[in-house]
Design an enzyme around this catalytic site. Structure first.
Site, PDB file in Angstrom:
ATOM      1  N   GLY A  33      -4.700  -7.364   5.839  1.00 30.96           N
ATOM      2  CA  GLY A  33      -3.538  -6.681   6.814  1.00 30.96           C
ATOM      3  C   GLY A  33      -3.797  -7.179   8.051  1.00 30.96           C
ATOM      4  O   GLY A  33      -2.896  -8.186   8.591  1.00 30.96           O
ATOM      5  N   SER A  34      -4.582  -6.676   8.715  1.00 34.21           N
ATOM      6  CA  SER A  34      -4.693  -6.960  10.148  1.00 34.21           C
ATOM      7  C   SER A  34      -5.070  -8.196  10.430  1.00 34.21           C
ATOM      8  O   SER A  34      -4.765  -8.587  11.617  1.00 34.21           O
ATOM      9  CB  SER A  34      -5.435  -5.763  10.901  1.00 34.21           C
ATOM     10  OG  SER A  34      -6.929  -5.461  10.445  1.00 34.21           O
ATOM     11  N   HIS A  53      -0.606  -1.139  -4.711  1.00 30.27           N
ATOM     12  CA  HIS A  53      -1.959  -0.586  -4.823  1.00 30.27           C
ATOM     13  C   HIS A  53      -1.350   1.014  -4.562  1.00 30.27           C
ATOM     14  O   HIS A  53      -1.097   1.377  -3.339  1.00 30.27           O
ATOM     15  CB  HIS A  53      -2.669  -0.864  -3.512  1.00 30.27           C
ATOM     16  CG  HIS A  53      -3.885  -0.242  -3.254  1.00 30.27           C
ATOM     17  ND1 HIS A  53      -4.683  -0.479  -2.174  1.00 30.27           N
ATOM     18  CD2 HIS A  53      -4.577   0.504  -3.999  1.00 30.27           C
ATOM     19  CE1 HIS A  53      -5.853   0.503  -2.204  1.00 30.27           C
ATOM     20  NE2 HIS A  53      -5.649   1.260  -3.253  1.00 30.27           N
ATOM     21  N   GLY A  82      -6.851   4.359   2.989  1.00 28.95           N
ATOM     22  CA  GLY A  82      -5.746   5.129   4.210  1.00 28.95           C
ATOM     23  C   GLY A  82      -5.255   4.368   5.367  1.00 28.95           C
ATOM     24  O   GLY A  82      -4.176   4.699   5.721  1.00 28.95           O
ATOM     25  N   ASP A 100       0.838  -1.194  -0.024  1.00 26.93           N
ATOM     26  CA  ASP A 100      -0.035   0.050   0.068  1.00 26.93           C
ATOM     27  C   ASP A 100       0.958   1.349  -0.018  1.00 26.93           C
ATOM     28  O   ASP A 100       1.531   1.566   1.203  1.00 26.93           O
ATOM     29  CB  ASP A 100      -0.871  -0.060   1.283  1.00 26.93           C
ATOM     30  CG  ASP A 100      -2.098  -1.026   1.027  1.00 26.93           C
ATOM     31  OD1 ASP A 100      -2.798  -0.840   0.156  1.00 26.93           O
ATOM     32  OD2 ASP A 100      -2.160  -1.908   1.921  1.00 26.93           O
ATOM     33  N   GLY A 117     -10.866  -4.377   5.765  1.00 28.07           N
ATOM     34  CA  GLY A 117     -11.761  -5.215   6.750  1.00 28.07           C
ATOM     35  C   GLY A 117     -12.087  -6.499   6.330  1.00 28.07           C
ATOM     36  O   GLY A 117     -13.162  -7.106   6.931  1.00 28.07           O
TER      37      GLY A 117
HETATM   38  C1  DX5 Z   1      -6.182   0.543   3.173  1.00 32.06           C
HETATM   39  C2  DX5 Z   1      -5.333  -0.341   2.352  1.00 32.06           C
HETATM   40  C3  DX5 Z   1      -5.424  -1.772   2.809  1.00 32.06           C
HETATM   41  C4  DX5 Z   1      -5.107  -1.944   4.237  1.00 32.06           C
HETATM   42  C5  DX5 Z   1      -5.976  -3.110   4.713  1.00 32.06           C
HETATM   43  O1  DX5 Z   1      -6.154   1.935   2.319  1.00 32.06           O
HETATM   44  O2  DX5 Z   1      -5.382  -0.329   0.885  1.00 32.06           O
HETATM   45  O3  DX5 Z   1      -4.616  -2.816   2.091  1.00 32.06           O
HETATM   46  O4  DX5 Z   1      -3.811  -2.585   4.540  1.00 32.06           O
HETATM   47  O5  DX5 Z   1      -6.006  -3.416   5.967  1.00 32.06           O
HETATM   48  P1  DX5 Z   1      -7.143  -4.471   6.765  1.00 32.06           P
HETATM   49  O6  DX5 Z   1      -6.802  -5.694   5.946  1.00 32.06           O
HETATM   50  O7  DX5 Z   1      -6.507  -4.420   8.177  1.00 32.06           O
HETATM   51  O8  DX5 Z   1      -8.429  -3.469   6.578  1.00 32.06           O
HETATM   52 ZN    ZN Z   2      -4.274  -1.766  -0.386  1.00 35.06          ZN
END
Ligand code: DX5
Ligand code: ZN
Length: 219
Positions: free
Chosen positions: A196-197, A71, A145, A38, A176
């Protein structure tokens, strides 16, 4: 790498940057092939993350068959796609909202030897996906973001609509995504699942990766 397979694509945004390559490699050793990077510029979205130097370092520290899914949450991405291609991106995804030169930028990504992705924010309608040739459609399921935001369930209808419009194109969802929301996105037609998280902040990231991959039919 063919894009028409299902993939969970861990987002390094939530990884431990003090040991980025080993943290990512632990997941890759489990069969993961796509890593989501990202890039944020402090303008298109408020945070600043990293640029081509970090993508390049990650590229060099990962196996050749790792697919770096970049991204770009940056304004005027047309000015920067060549740098990210040179840094080792396999796919570059640009925001529809970030430039008046969407079609030109997608062509520039292809000319640089990368797969071209187009991404829309939650408030943007899906019609733009029919206007240009793309290799991947990314649908934000949070406002871009930040990691760790709750999944926007109202984006499921957009996923279904884009699947109808583009029956054979990879559809990625980002934001999410966890066990439950990932399964809902898969049911709606998504095939690539950024997490991500849900992976890197889990007590056991490897177990979390496999659970999500099974929930979305990626393994
Ligand atoms: C947010 C990013 C995502 C982010 C997603 O703007 O584009 O790729 O890392 O994080 P999670 O999976 O924690 O929502
Ligand atoms: Zn992303």
């Amino acid at each position: 790498m063919p894009l028409n397979e299902r993939h969970v694509t861990p987002s390094i945004l939530s990884a431990d940057f003090s040991r980025l390559s080993s943290h990512v490699r632990e997941i890759m050793d489990e069969g993961c092939r796509v890593i989501h990077c990202d890039v944020m510029d402090g303008h298109f979205v408020p945070p600043i993350t990293f640029g081509p130097m970090v993508v390049s370092a990650l590229r060099e520290s990962l196996p050749d068959d790792a697919y770096l899914d970049v991204h770009l949450m940056i304004e005027s991405p047309e000015k920067h796609v060549a740098e990210f291609a040179k840094a080792g991106a396999d796919g570059i995804t640009i925001h529809f909202e970030a430039t008046p030169h969407v079609d030109y930028t997608l062509s520039a990504i292809r000319d640089a030897g990368c797969k071209a992705g187009l991404v829309v924010c939650p408030g943007t309608p899906p019609d733009c996906f029919a206007q240009s040739e793309i290799d991947l459609a990314l649908i934000m399921t949070v406002n871009p973001g930040w990691g760790g935001q709750p999944f926007l369930r109202n984006q499921l209808a957009k996923i279904r609509r884009v699947r109808e419009m583009l029956p054979d194109t990879a559809i990625e969802v980002d934001g999410g995504v966890n066990l439950e929301t990932g399964a809902e996105c898969a049911e709606a037609g998504a095939t690539w699942f950024v997490a991500g998280s849900a992976i890197f902040k889990a007590d056991d990231p490897i177990a979390a990766y496999h659970e999500i991959a099974r929930a979305v039919g990626a393994e």
